[in-house]
Design a protein around this motif. Structure first.
Motif, PDB file in Angstrom:
ATOM      1  N   CYS A  19       0.127   2.934  12.433  1.00  9.49           N
ATOM      2  CA  CYS A  19       0.354   3.284  11.025  1.00  9.49           C
ATOM      3  C   CYS A  19       1.794   3.715  10.805  1.00  9.49           C
ATOM      4  O   CYS A  19       2.404   3.376   9.802  1.00  9.49           O
ATOM      5  CB  CYS A  19      -0.592   4.400  10.585  1.00  9.49           C
ATOM      6  SG  CYS A  19      -2.277   3.856  10.333  1.00  9.49           S
ATOM      7  N   ARG A  20       2.354   4.458  11.736  1.00  5.51           N
ATOM      8  CA  ARG A  20       3.706   4.991  11.561  1.00  5.51           C
ATOM      9  C   ARG A  20       4.789   3.983  11.932  1.00  5.51           C
ATOM     10  O   ARG A  20       5.796   3.867  11.244  1.00  5.51           O
ATOM     11  CB  ARG A  20       3.889   6.250  12.394  1.00  5.51           C
ATOM     12  CG  ARG A  20       3.077   7.392  11.865  1.00  5.51           C
ATOM     13  CD  ARG A  20       3.385   8.632  12.609  1.00  5.51           C
ATOM     14  NE  ARG A  20       2.604   9.728  12.031  1.00  5.51           N
ATOM     15  CZ  ARG A  20       2.809  10.975  12.310  1.00  5.51           C
ATOM     16  NH1 ARG A  20       3.760  11.312  13.175  1.00  5.51           N
ATOM     17  NH2 ARG A  20       2.083  11.905  11.755  1.00  5.51           N
ATOM     18  N   LYS A  21       4.625   3.283  13.037  1.00  5.57           N
ATOM     19  CA  LYS A  21       5.694   2.428  13.561  1.00  5.57           C
ATOM     20  C   LYS A  21       5.612   0.983  13.070  1.00  5.57           C
ATOM     21  O   LYS A  21       6.618   0.389  12.733  1.00  5.57           O
ATOM     22  CB  LYS A  21       5.663   2.425  15.091  1.00  5.57           C
ATOM     23  CG  LYS A  21       5.933   3.766  15.710  1.00  5.57           C
ATOM     24  CD  LYS A  21       7.389   4.065  15.659  1.00  5.57           C
ATOM     25  CE  LYS A  21       7.665   5.377  16.399  1.00  5.57           C
ATOM     26  NZ  LYS A  21       9.045   5.753  16.318  1.00  5.57           N
ATOM     27  N   ASP A  22       4.428   0.395  13.115  1.00  6.54           N
ATOM     28  CA  ASP A  22       4.306  -1.039  12.864  1.00  6.54           C
ATOM     29  C   ASP A  22       3.854  -1.384  11.459  1.00  6.54           C
ATOM     30  O   ASP A  22       3.586  -2.545  11.167  1.00  6.54           O
ATOM     31  CB  ASP A  22       3.334  -1.664  13.873  1.00  6.54           C
ATOM     32  CG  ASP A  22       3.886  -1.614  15.286  1.00  6.54           C
ATOM     33  OD1 ASP A  22       5.120  -1.563  15.432  1.00  6.54           O
ATOM     34  OD2 ASP A  22       3.088  -1.638  16.235  1.00  6.54           O
ATOM     35  N   GLY A  23       3.742  -0.410  10.594  1.00 10.32           N
ATOM     36  CA  GLY A  23       3.395  -0.691   9.210  1.00 10.32           C
ATOM     37  C   GLY A  23       1.933  -0.980   8.962  1.00 10.32           C
ATOM     38  O   GLY A  23       1.598  -1.622   7.972  1.00 10.32           O
ATOM     39  N   LEU A  24       1.044  -0.526   9.824  1.00 14.63           N
ATOM     40  CA  LEU A  24      -0.381  -0.685   9.582  1.00 14.63           C
ATOM     41  C   LEU A  24      -0.755   0.216   8.414  1.00 14.63           C
ATOM     42  O   LEU A  24      -0.485   1.411   8.425  1.00 14.63           O
ATOM     43  CB  LEU A  24      -1.194  -0.300  10.819  1.00 14.63           C
ATOM     44  CG  LEU A  24      -2.712  -0.374  10.688  1.00 14.63           C
ATOM     45  CD1 LEU A  24      -3.149  -1.835  10.602  1.00 14.63           C
ATOM     46  CD2 LEU A  24      -3.381   0.296  11.859  1.00 14.63           C
ATOM     47  N   LYS A  25      -1.341  -0.348   7.419  1.00 12.45           N
ATOM     48  CA  LYS A  25      -1.702   0.426   6.236  1.00 12.45           C
ATOM     49  C   LYS A  25      -2.995   1.193   6.493  1.00 12.45           C
ATOM     50  O   LYS A  25      -3.807   0.810   7.334  1.00 12.45           O
ATOM     51  CB  LYS A  25      -1.855  -0.504   5.048  1.00 12.45           C
ATOM     52  CG  LYS A  25      -0.544  -1.151   4.660  1.00 12.45           C
ATOM     53  CD  LYS A  25      -0.696  -1.947   3.396  1.00 12.45           C
ATOM     54  CE  LYS A  25       0.657  -2.344   2.925  1.00 12.45           C
ATOM     55  NZ  LYS A  25       1.007  -3.695   3.042  1.00 12.45           N
ATOM     56  N   GLY A  26      -3.150   2.264   5.781  1.00  7.99           N
ATOM     57  CA  GLY A  26      -4.353   3.089   5.928  1.00  7.99           C
ATOM     58  C   GLY A  26      -5.626   2.324   5.630  1.00  7.99           C
ATOM     59  O   GLY A  26      -6.650   2.523   6.281  1.00  7.99           O
ATOM     60  N   ALA A  29      -6.625   0.347   8.643  1.00  9.52           N
ATOM     61  CA  ALA A  29      -7.234   1.201   9.659  1.00  9.52           C
ATOM     62  C   ALA A  29      -8.673   1.543   9.294  1.00  9.52           C
ATOM     63  O   ALA A  29      -9.554   1.562  10.159  1.00  9.52           O
ATOM     64  CB  ALA A  29      -6.410   2.471   9.832  1.00  9.52           C
ATOM     65  N   VAL A  30      -8.931   1.778   8.019  1.00  9.63           N
ATOM     66  CA  VAL A  30     -10.298   2.079   7.576  1.00  9.63           C
ATOM     67  C   VAL A  30     -11.201   0.868   7.766  1.00  9.63           C
ATOM     68  O   VAL A  30     -12.336   0.994   8.247  1.00  9.63           O
ATOM     69  CB  VAL A  30     -10.286   2.540   6.103  1.00  9.63           C
ATOM     70  CG1 VAL A  30     -11.693   2.614   5.541  1.00  9.63           C
ATOM     71  CG2 VAL A  30      -9.598   3.884   5.968  1.00  9.63           C
ATOM     72  N   VAL A  31     -10.701  -0.310   7.423  1.00  9.99           N
ATOM     73  CA  VAL A  31     -11.501  -1.527   7.595  1.00  9.99           C
ATOM     74  C   VAL A  31     -11.810  -1.752   9.070  1.00  9.99           C
ATOM     75  O   VAL A  31     -12.943  -2.105   9.432  1.00  9.99           O
ATOM     76  CB  VAL A  31     -10.775  -2.747   6.983  1.00  9.99           C
ATOM     77  CG1 VAL A  31     -11.434  -4.049   7.390  1.00  9.99           C
ATOM     78  CG2 VAL A  31     -10.730  -2.622   5.479  1.00  9.99           C
TER      79      VAL A  31
END
Length: 64
Positions: A19-26, A29-31
């Protein structure tokens, strides 16, 4: 039980790093979390658990 808790913590840390480094959106992550939750209730769950345990014992047997 300890293996599953440490595995959850490790995967949680990886998700936070993504989430912080590679731009994974919240929402992504929930999905992914919901996918894992629903996957755990399917017939393939024992095979996934056995594969994870096998990988953990393989990695635990490596001597440096």
């Amino acid at each position: 039980m300890i293996l599953s808790i440490s595995g959850v913590v490790l995967l949680g840390i990886i998700v936070v790093l993504f989430c912080r480094k590679d731009g994974l959106k919240g929402t992504h992550a929930v999905v992914c979390g919901l996918f894992g939750f629903y996957l755990a209730s399917t017939a393939i769950a024992p095979s996934i658990k056995a594969g994870g345990a096998s990988l953990a014992s393989l990695l635990g047997g490596i001597k440096f």
